[in-house]
Design a protein around this motif. Structure first.
Motif, mmCIF file in Angstrom:
data_model
loop_
_atom_site.group_PDB
_atom_site.id
_atom_site.type_symbol
_atom_site.label_atom_id
_atom_site.label_comp_id
_atom_site.label_asym_id
_atom_site.label_seq_id
_atom_site.Cartn_x
_atom_site.Cartn_y
_atom_site.Cartn_z
ATOM 1 N N THR A 119 39.477 35.368 36.318
ATOM 2 C CA THR A 119 40.760 35.626 35.553
ATOM 3 C C THR A 119 41.575 34.775 35.013
ATOM 4 O OG1 THR A 119 41.974 36.657 37.133
ATOM 5 C CG2 THR A 119 40.673 38.370 36.296
ATOM 6 N N SER A 120 41.211 33.461 35.328
ATOM 7 C CA SER A 120 42.267 32.431 35.042
ATOM 8 C C SER A 120 41.611 31.809 33.731
ATOM 9 C CB SER A 120 42.302 31.577 36.245
ATOM 10 O OG SER A 120 41.350 30.623 36.180
ATOM 11 N N VAL A 121 42.684 30.471 33.369
ATOM 12 C CA VAL A 121 42.312 29.972 32.136
ATOM 13 C C VAL A 121 41.249 28.928 32.332
ATOM 14 C CG1 VAL A 121 44.042 28.027 32.889
ATOM 15 C CG2 VAL A 121 43.494 28.415 30.385
ATOM 16 N N LEU A 122 40.745 28.945 33.452
ATOM 17 C CA LEU A 122 39.824 28.049 34.080
ATOM 18 C C LEU A 122 38.469 28.637 34.289
ATOM 19 C CD1 LEU A 122 41.719 25.420 36.513
ATOM 20 C CD2 LEU A 122 41.312 25.396 34.104
ATOM 21 N N HIS A 123 38.347 29.870 33.740
ATOM 22 C CA HIS A 123 37.066 30.836 33.964
ATOM 23 C C HIS A 123 36.055 30.077 33.201
ATOM 24 C CE1 HIS A 123 34.338 34.076 33.838
ATOM 25 N NE2 HIS A 123 34.481 34.155 32.801
ATOM 26 N N LYS A 124 35.198 29.693 34.229
ATOM 27 C CA LYS A 124 33.643 28.980 33.700
ATOM 28 C C LYS A 124 33.732 27.423 33.467
ATOM 29 C CE LYS A 124 31.060 32.132 34.513
ATOM 30 N NZ LYS A 124 29.861 32.050 35.662
ATOM 31 N N LEU A 132 43.286 21.063 49.473
ATOM 32 C CA LEU A 132 44.423 19.855 50.099
ATOM 33 C C LEU A 132 44.490 20.440 51.736
ATOM 34 C CD1 LEU A 132 46.847 20.004 47.397
ATOM 35 C CD2 LEU A 132 45.575 18.024 47.987
ATOM 36 N N ILE A 133 45.034 19.683 52.600
ATOM 37 C CA ILE A 133 45.278 19.945 53.845
ATOM 38 C C ILE A 133 46.007 21.138 54.150
ATOM 39 C CG2 ILE A 133 47.321 18.619 54.376
ATOM 40 C CD1 ILE A 133 44.070 18.779 56.653
ATOM 41 N N ASN A 134 47.149 21.511 53.017
ATOM 42 C CA ASN A 134 48.127 22.520 53.251
ATOM 43 C C ASN A 134 47.297 23.962 52.667
ATOM 44 O OD1 ASN A 134 47.795 22.499 50.371
ATOM 45 N ND2 ASN A 134 50.225 21.994 49.961
ATOM 46 N N GLY A 135 45.938 23.713 52.253
ATOM 47 C CA GLY A 135 45.068 24.872 51.877
ATOM 48 C C GLY A 135 45.237 25.370 50.241
ATOM 49 N N ASP A 136 45.855 24.678 49.800
ATOM 50 C CA ASP A 136 45.675 24.521 48.239
ATOM 51 C C ASP A 136 44.563 23.945 47.729
ATOM 52 O OD1 ASP A 136 48.248 25.808 48.066
ATOM 53 O OD2 ASP A 136 49.350 24.395 47.145
ATOM 54 N N LEU A 139 41.611 20.632 41.652
ATOM 55 C CA LEU A 139 40.440 21.020 41.077
ATOM 56 C C LEU A 139 40.429 19.780 39.753
ATOM 57 C CD1 LEU A 139 41.286 24.709 39.959
ATOM 58 C CD2 LEU A 139 39.854 23.721 41.803
ATOM 59 N N CYS A 140 39.247 19.612 39.273
ATOM 60 C CA CYS A 140 38.947 18.970 37.918
ATOM 61 C C CYS A 140 38.342 20.024 36.994
ATOM 62 C CB CYS A 140 38.114 17.866 38.045
ATOM 63 S SG CYS A 140 37.820 16.716 36.563
ATOM 64 N N ALA A 141 38.840 20.410 35.877
ATOM 65 C CA ALA A 141 38.263 21.433 35.180
ATOM 66 C C ALA A 141 38.577 21.210 33.666
ATOM 67 C CB ALA A 141 38.847 22.707 35.690
ATOM 68 N N VAL A 142 37.946 21.854 32.945
ATOM 69 C CA VAL A 142 38.142 21.888 31.308
ATOM 70 C C VAL A 142 38.346 23.608 31.230
ATOM 71 C CG1 VAL A 142 36.712 20.209 30.999
ATOM 72 C CG2 VAL A 142 35.620 22.402 30.984
ATOM 73 N N LEU A 162 45.101 24.951 42.254
ATOM 74 C CA LEU A 162 45.235 26.197 42.694
ATOM 75 C C LEU A 162 46.090 26.494 43.864
ATOM 76 C CD1 LEU A 162 43.920 28.925 41.292
ATOM 77 C CD2 LEU A 162 42.023 28.488 42.918
ATOM 78 N N GLN A 163 47.127 27.376 43.833
ATOM 79 C CA GLN A 163 47.974 27.302 45.156
ATOM 80 C C GLN A 163 47.450 28.707 45.923
ATOM 81 O OE1 GLN A 163 51.640 26.567 42.099
ATOM 82 N NE2 GLN A 163 52.499 26.163 44.610
ATOM 83 N N ARG A 164 48.144 28.698 47.146
ATOM 84 C CA ARG A 164 47.866 29.876 47.962
ATOM 85 C C ARG A 164 48.783 31.011 47.619
ATOM 86 N NH1 ARG A 164 49.865 26.952 52.931
ATOM 87 N NH2 ARG A 164 51.018 26.016 51.289
ATOM 88 N N PRO A 165 48.345 32.231 47.912
ATOM 89 C CA PRO A 165 47.168 32.605 48.319
ATOM 90 C C PRO A 165 46.161 32.577 47.191
ATOM 91 C CG PRO A 165 49.018 34.269 48.709
ATOM 92 C CD PRO A 165 49.564 33.277 47.844
ATOM 93 N N LEU A 166 45.036 31.877 47.519
ATOM 94 C CA LEU A 166 44.052 31.511 46.558
ATOM 95 C C LEU A 166 43.761 33.130 45.609
ATOM 96 C CD1 LEU A 166 41.817 28.891 48.428
ATOM 97 C CD2 LEU A 166 43.734 28.531 46.715
ATOM 98 N N GLY A 167 43.537 32.668 44.339
ATOM 99 C CA GLY A 167 43.019 33.630 43.468
ATOM 100 C C GLY A 167 44.013 34.734 43.101
ATOM 101 N N THR A 168 45.458 34.257 43.436
ATOM 102 C CA THR A 168 46.283 35.087 43.109
ATOM 103 C C THR A 168 47.513 34.534 42.170
ATOM 104 O OG1 THR A 168 47.842 34.543 44.973
ATOM 105 C CG2 THR A 168 46.143 36.501 45.368
ATOM 106 N N ARG A 169 47.400 33.337 41.783
ATOM 107 C CA ARG A 169 48.227 32.505 41.157
ATOM 108 C C ARG A 169 47.430 31.872 40.068
ATOM 109 N NH1 ARG A 169 52.107 29.685 45.515
ATOM 110 N NH2 ARG A 169 53.538 29.282 43.654
ATOM 111 N N ALA A 170 48.330 31.467 39.078
ATOM 112 C CA ALA A 170 47.623 30.909 38.001
ATOM 113 C C ALA A 170 47.517 29.389 38.274
ATOM 114 C CB ALA A 170 48.467 30.996 36.549
ATOM 115 N N PRO A 171 46.320 28.675 37.865
ATOM 116 C CA PRO A 171 46.391 27.240 38.264
ATOM 117 C C PRO A 171 47.478 26.416 37.384
ATOM 118 C CG PRO A 171 44.492 27.902 36.826
ATOM 119 C CD PRO A 171 45.414 29.445 37.141
#
Length: 393
Positions: A119-124, A132-136, A139-142, A162-171
């Motif tokens: 559901t993000s701007v990076l879909h596909k 990252l070691i902190n859990g974030d 990404l390299c993306a278009v 992409l920040q934690r919680p993963l999948g809940t915040r916009a990249p």
């Protein structure tokens, strides 16, 4: 520096001759409808030094040894799991479902998968993803595909987090272009990353010229957080392709390594790949001194650095026992980083016709390796499933 560059001028001339020779070969008349320069060159078999390559029928997945298993990951729309990366606690993997794809997370305990970018701007549009070691996740993306030459978009990515919680915040966009892979430190407390910037697009007709005169460099920086938003600090150039040789078209960051040098910075060496240099070399650059080390200096085979052991003892390498301009189906080998240059073969997938193994990454505790099943055809680096290898056996 100048003396070294003069001594490698002959190598640049040889590369020019090889590329020109390949470019005019009548490969374009082959039945395959993909006539890009990379695909055309890739069909050249070169000189093979593995007598067992491509000699077996069937699939390596049907003949796995006890210490290797295929993960049962079911994806919609014919998605193919590929390019895995371990979470810092070793309990999950993130992976892509296509060369330009969504980012997914796989729970090793439950076998559950979830889409993190649907559901993000990076879909596909995700090309690479590393924790990252902190859990974030870096990404390299278009965000959109080109109408003219969309396959070349893999060389025109941007850095995101992409920040934690993963999948809940916009990249979050970091404002840096990225070419091919990125490297992320796994050292405690470090958020250092490395990424590549290059003018080279291996899908373009002018790739011969760009291979010789185009730009390619590796940059490093740290992900820092201001008011909860990530950004890049301490940005600097770590390596230019000319630091390797004149006959190196491109360099690509792979991993960080700690060295016993006595300073407080744990990210001492950046492991990288130098494409076409002596066939393709697994190398390193000291981030304090700038000194470049060739970890496979004796070899003319294609050896691309991939996942590193967390303690820095060894490197997993994609290797093809052939002397050719472009590699064929590769397998995974372990290279100790002790200067010996002695390889240990980890997979024999390319002994089966049309198969190989790629994109190995070692777990944070060093006991497991996730890697990809490669089936002939498709994009370079593409995978058709993720496997786990028990490295303790």
């Amino acid at each position: 520096m100048r003396i070294r560059h003069l001594t490698t001028l002959a190598g640049a001339v040889v590369l020019t001759c090889l590329l020109v020779q390949v470019h005019v070969l009548p490969v374009m008349a082959a039945a395959d409808t993909d006539t890009s320069p990379v695909t055309a060159v890739g069909r050249l078999s070169g000189v093979n030094f593995d007598p067992n390559k491509g000699t077996l029928d069937g699939s390596p997945v049907d003949h796995l040894p006890d210490h290797i298993r295929l993960l049962d990951i079911q994806l919609p729309d014919d998605g193919a799991p590929q390019r895995a990366d371990w979470s810092p606690d070793g309990k999950r993997l993130v992976f892509l479902d296509a060369p330009f794809g969504d980012l997914w997370e796989y729970d090793l305990a439950t076998g559950a998968s979830r889409n993190l970018t649907e559901t993000s701007v990076l879909h596909k549009g995700v090309l690479r993803a590393h924790h990252l070691i902190n859990g974030d996740v870096a990404l390299c993306a278009v965000t959109e595909r080109s109408a003219d030459g969309p396959e070349g978009d893999r060389f025109r990515g941007e850095l995101w987090v992409l920040q934690r919680p993963l999948g809940t915040r916009a990249p979050v966009r970091l404002g840096e272009s990225c070419w091919e892979g990125i490297a992320v430190s796994k050292q405690p407390g470090s958020t250092r990353i490395a990424w590549n910037q290059s003018t080279i697009d291996f899908t373009k007709p002018n790739v011969i010229i760009e291979a010789l005169v185009g730009k390619s460099k590796i940059l490093t920086g740290r992900i820092v957080y201001r008011n909860g938003r990530p950004r890049i600090a301490d940005r600097r150039i770590a390596l230019d392709k000319r630091d390797v040789s004149l006959d190196t078209p491109a360099v690509e960051a792979q991993d960080f390594r700690s060295l016993p040098d006595g300073d407080a910075d744990s990210d001492d060496e950046l492991i990288f790949s130098a494409y076409f240099h002596k066939g393709g070399q697994a190398m390193g650059v000291n981030l304090d001194t700038g000194a470049v080390a060739d970890h496979t200096s004796w070899s003319l085979f294609y050896e691309e650095a991939e996942g590193i052991d967390p303690s820095g003892r060894y490197l997993m390498v994609e290797r093809d026992l052939a002397i050719t301009l472009f590699p064929g189906l590769v397998d995974i080998w372990r290279l100790p980083l002790d200067g010996s240059g002695t390889f240990e073969r980890m997979t024999t997938f390319n002994h089966y016709k049309g198969f190989g193994a790629n994109n190995p990454v070692v777990s944070p505790d060093g006991t497991q390796m996730a890697f990809g099943l490669k089936v002939e055809g498709g994009a370079e680096g593409e995978g058709n499933g993720i496997l786990l290898m028990d490295l303790s056996r």
